[in-house]
Design a protein around this motif. Structure first.
Motif, PDB file in Angstrom:
ATOM      1  N   GLY A  27       0.791  -1.227   0.000  1.00 11.12           N
ATOM      2  CA  GLY A  27       0.000   0.000   0.000  1.00 11.12           C
ATOM      3  C   GLY A  27       0.821   1.275   0.000  1.00 11.12           C
ATOM      4  N   ARG A  28       2.138   1.182  -0.035  1.00 10.85           N
ATOM      5  CA  ARG A  28       2.993   2.372  -0.015  1.00 10.85           C
ATOM      6  C   ARG A  28       3.397   2.773  -1.423  1.00 10.85           C
ATOM      7  NH1 ARG A  28       7.980   1.578   3.919  1.00 10.85           N
ATOM      8  NH2 ARG A  28       8.622   3.422   2.714  1.00 10.85           N
ATOM      9  N   THR A  29       3.568   4.072  -1.611  1.00 13.52           N
ATOM     10  CA  THR A  29       4.087   4.594  -2.863  1.00 13.52           C
ATOM     11  C   THR A  29       5.583   4.817  -2.705  1.00 13.52           C
ATOM     12  OG1 THR A  29       1.997   5.690  -3.412  1.00 13.52           O
ATOM     13  CG2 THR A  29       3.975   6.487  -4.531  1.00 13.52           C
ATOM     14  N   VAL A  30       6.347   4.315  -3.644  1.00  8.95           N
ATOM     15  CA  VAL A  30       7.798   4.503  -3.585  1.00  8.95           C
ATOM     16  C   VAL A  30       8.119   5.996  -3.672  1.00  8.95           C
ATOM     17  CG1 VAL A  30       9.978   4.059  -4.766  1.00  8.95           C
ATOM     18  CG2 VAL A  30       8.249   2.256  -4.609  1.00  8.95           C
ATOM     19  N   ALA A  31       8.887   6.487  -2.712  1.00 12.33           N
ATOM     20  CA  ALA A  31       9.257   7.905  -2.705  1.00 12.33           C
ATOM     21  C   ALA A  31      10.107   8.222  -3.930  1.00 12.33           C
ATOM     22  CB  ALA A  31      10.024   8.238  -1.430  1.00 12.33           C
ATOM     23  N   TYR A  32       9.920   9.410  -4.455  1.00 12.41           N
ATOM     24  CA  TYR A  32      10.666   9.806  -5.650  1.00 12.41           C
ATOM     25  C   TYR A  32      12.169   9.717  -5.409  1.00 12.41           C
ATOM     26  CZ  TYR A  32      12.431  12.647  -9.496  1.00 12.41           C
ATOM     27  OH  TYR A  32      13.134  13.084 -10.595  1.00 12.41           O
ATOM     28  N   ASP A  33      12.611  10.131  -4.233  1.00 11.61           N
ATOM     29  CA  ASP A  33      14.043  10.120  -3.927  1.00 11.61           C
ATOM     30  C   ASP A  33      14.610   8.705  -3.802  1.00 11.61           C
ATOM     31  OD1 ASP A  33      13.977  12.837  -3.931  1.00 11.61           O
ATOM     32  OD2 ASP A  33      14.024  13.073  -1.753  1.00 11.61           O
ATOM     33  N   GLU A  34      13.735   7.685  -3.706  1.00 12.00           N
ATOM     34  CA  GLU A  34      14.209   6.311  -3.580  1.00 12.00           C
ATOM     35  C   GLU A  34      14.189   5.561  -4.910  1.00 12.00           C
ATOM     36  OE1 GLU A  34      15.586   5.527  -1.014  1.00 12.00           O
ATOM     37  OE2 GLU A  34      14.759   6.747   0.607  1.00 12.00           O
ATOM     38  N   MET A  35      13.693   6.207  -5.964  1.00 14.62           N
ATOM     39  CA  MET A  35      13.674   5.548  -7.269  1.00 14.62           C
ATOM     40  C   MET A  35      15.097   5.252  -7.730  1.00 14.62           C
ATOM     41  SD  MET A  35      10.677   7.489  -9.406  1.00 14.62           S
ATOM     42  CE  MET A  35      11.101   6.594 -10.903  1.00 14.62           C
ATOM     43  N   TRP A  36      15.232   4.124  -8.422  1.00 19.00           N
ATOM     44  CA  TRP A  36      16.512   3.651  -8.969  1.00 19.00           C
ATOM     45  C   TRP A  36      17.492   3.163  -7.892  1.00 19.00           C
ATOM     46  CZ3 TRP A  36      14.849   8.620 -10.670  1.00 19.00           C
ATOM     47  CH2 TRP A  36      14.160   8.606 -11.889  1.00 19.00           C
ATOM     48  N   ARG A  37      17.048   3.115  -6.630  1.00 14.28           N
ATOM     49  CA  ARG A  37      17.913   2.530  -5.604  1.00 14.28           C
ATOM     50  C   ARG A  37      18.082   1.046  -5.876  1.00 14.28           C
ATOM     51  NH1 ARG A  37      18.614   4.549  -0.396  1.00 14.28           N
ATOM     52  NH2 ARG A  37      19.740   2.592  -0.078  1.00 14.28           N
ATOM     53  N   THR A  38      19.261   0.523  -5.640  1.00 19.22           N
ATOM     54  CA  THR A  38      19.498  -0.906  -5.798  1.00 19.22           C
ATOM     55  C   THR A  38      18.954  -1.633  -4.575  1.00 19.22           C
ATOM     56  OG1 THR A  38      21.489  -0.475  -7.089  1.00 19.22           O
ATOM     57  CG2 THR A  38      21.234  -2.683  -6.166  1.00 19.22           C
ATOM     58  N   VAL A  39      18.065  -2.594  -4.826  1.00 11.03           N
ATOM     59  CA  VAL A  39      17.428  -3.331  -3.729  1.00 11.03           C
ATOM     60  C   VAL A  39      17.570  -4.828  -3.990  1.00 11.03           C
ATOM     61  CG1 VAL A  39      15.778  -1.512  -3.162  1.00 11.03           C
ATOM     62  CG2 VAL A  39      15.184  -3.215  -4.905  1.00 11.03           C
ATOM     63  N   THR A  40      17.365  -5.591  -2.936  1.00  5.77           N
ATOM     64  CA  THR A  40      17.427  -7.052  -3.029  1.00  5.77           C
ATOM     65  C   THR A  40      16.169  -7.651  -2.420  1.00  5.77           C
ATOM     66  OG1 THR A  40      18.589  -7.249  -0.914  1.00  5.77           O
ATOM     67  CG2 THR A  40      19.944  -7.058  -2.904  1.00  5.77           C
ATOM     68  N   ALA A  41      15.849  -8.841  -2.851  1.00  2.92           N
ATOM     69  CA  ALA A  41      14.722  -9.588  -2.276  1.00  2.92           C
ATOM     70  C   ALA A  41      14.994 -11.072  -2.450  1.00  2.92           C
ATOM     71  CB  ALA A  41      13.409  -9.198  -2.951  1.00  2.92           C
ATOM     72  N   LYS A  42      14.528 -11.868  -1.494  1.00  8.40           N
ATOM     73  CA  LYS A  42      14.725 -13.317  -1.538  1.00  8.40           C
ATOM     74  C   LYS A  42      13.375 -14.002  -1.430  1.00  8.40           C
ATOM     75  CE  LYS A  42      18.207 -15.082   0.632  1.00  8.40           C
ATOM     76  NZ  LYS A  42      19.112 -15.589   1.714  1.00  8.40           N
ATOM     77  N   GLY A  43      13.136 -14.984  -2.276  1.00 10.19           N
ATOM     78  CA  GLY A  43      11.878 -15.703  -2.233  1.00 10.19           C
ATOM     79  C   GLY A  43      11.749 -16.653  -3.401  1.00 10.19           C
ATOM     80  N   ARG A  44      10.493 -16.960  -3.757  1.00  8.08           N
ATOM     81  CA  ARG A  44      10.204 -17.875  -4.853  1.00  8.08           C
ATOM     82  C   ARG A  44       9.263 -17.202  -5.845  1.00  8.08           C
ATOM     83  NH1 ARG A  44      11.247 -23.373  -3.547  1.00  8.08           N
ATOM     84  NH2 ARG A  44      12.069 -23.608  -1.430  1.00  8.08           N
ATOM     85  N   TYR A  45       9.557 -17.394  -7.125  1.00  3.49           N
ATOM     86  CA  TYR A  45       8.715 -16.807  -8.157  1.00  3.49           C
ATOM     87  C   TYR A  45       7.365 -17.516  -8.207  1.00  3.49           C
ATOM     88  CZ  TYR A  45      12.255 -13.862 -10.437  1.00  3.49           C
ATOM     89  OH  TYR A  45      13.162 -12.885 -10.727  1.00  3.49           O
ATOM     90  N   ASP A  46       6.313 -16.717  -8.333  1.00  2.00           N
ATOM     91  CA  ASP A  46       4.957 -17.229  -8.524  1.00  2.00           C
ATOM     92  C   ASP A  46       4.620 -17.097 -10.006  1.00  2.00           C
ATOM     93  OD1 ASP A  46       2.289 -17.853  -8.575  1.00  2.00           O
ATOM     94  OD2 ASP A  46       1.643 -16.227  -7.240  1.00  2.00           O
TER      95      ASP A  46
END
Length: 265
Positions: free
Chosen positions: A63-82
């Motif tokens: 439900g959150r909107t990504v802040a403009y200043d956080e766009m293009w930040r490198t992020v990681t996530a771990k899980g399984r593709y659905d």
């Protein structure tokens, strides 16, 4: 000498010039502001691409909107593709900016039960656009993805019309809220534009290239042009006035002299 300036033609010409000067100055500042925005955006992209990678849930949530200043930040996530809820985004170009195809969106269900939308990359369009295209299989099992954090696309911020009545599992926009409608898990706002994954998998979609943040565009040149145009209006007006004076003087000199009246006539 200057009474001609009160004629209808010259009054209209003068008024048009007086209107054009502030309009052109304003247009110049508009282009200047666009230049400043482009420079600031380039710097933001460069800074965020160089920033240390962080888990995606530090920068966004359901439900959150990504802040403009956080766009293009490198992020990681771990899980399984659905892959059962995988969709493709129509009318997207390859890295050459010419070949039309699809982006592949696959939800990644993370270890905590939440999901995040991953843009796995670009694939070419097939011959039948009414059918779901042949998509390279996503890596199975637990996977760690790394990519750029992006805001949800809307018609307002992308200019792309969200068409209805599309073939099954085809969409026009990359939007986590739309994807969330088909999932039971809470979905993080925004999405990850994949740059690498572990394991990588074979025959994967073409990775979306990073945004160009080197060019500043022509906006500063346009601003200078508008200001030069605004300065040219009064200069042009003076030139026209001086030419009118010369033409009138030449016309007076060309008039035949009146014949002298004979004495005693």
């Amino acid at each position: 000498m200057y009474r001609f300036l009160l004629s209808r033609q010259w009054v209209i010409l003068t008024l048009v010039g007086l209107v054009l000067i502030p309009v052109m100055i304003r247009l110049g500042y508009w282009q200047l502001h666009r230049h400043e925005h482009r420079v600031a955006q380039n710097q933001l992209i460069a800074d965020n691409l160089d920033a240390r990678a962080v888990p995606v849930d530090r920068l966004t949530g359901p439900g959150r909107t990504v802040a403009y200043d956080e766009m293009w930040r490198t992020v990681t996530a771990k899980g399984r593709y659905d892959t059962g809820h995988e969709v493709v985004v129509r009318q997207r170009t390859a890295a050459d900016d010419q070949t039309i195809g699809y982006y592949v969106l696959t939800p990644l269900v993370m270890d905590d039960g939440r999901a995040v939308v991953v843009n796995r990359g670009w694939i070419p369009a097939g011959n039948d656009l009414t059918r779901f295209p042949k998509v390279p299989a996503a890596p199975s099992g637990e996977i760690t993805v790394t990519g750029r954090l992006k805001r949800d696309e809307t018609t307002g911020n992308s200019g792309i019309k969200d068409k209805k009545g599309l073939p099954a599992r085809q969409v026009m926009l990359i939007n986590s809220e739309q994807v969330a409608k088909s999932l039971s898990e809470p979905v993080l706002g925004g999405y990850i534009e994949l740059t690498k994954s572990s394991p990588k998998g074979s025959g994967q979609p073409e990775v979306v290239p990073e945004p160009d943040h080197s060019g500043i565009g022509p906006h500063m040149a346009y601003a200078i042009q508008w200001w030069l145009f605004s300065a040219g209006v009064p200069i042009g007006w003076v030139i026209l006035v001086r030419r009118e004076l010369r033409d009138r003087a030449a016309a007076r000199e060309a008039e035949p002299a009146p014949e002298p009246v004979a004495a005693g006539a």
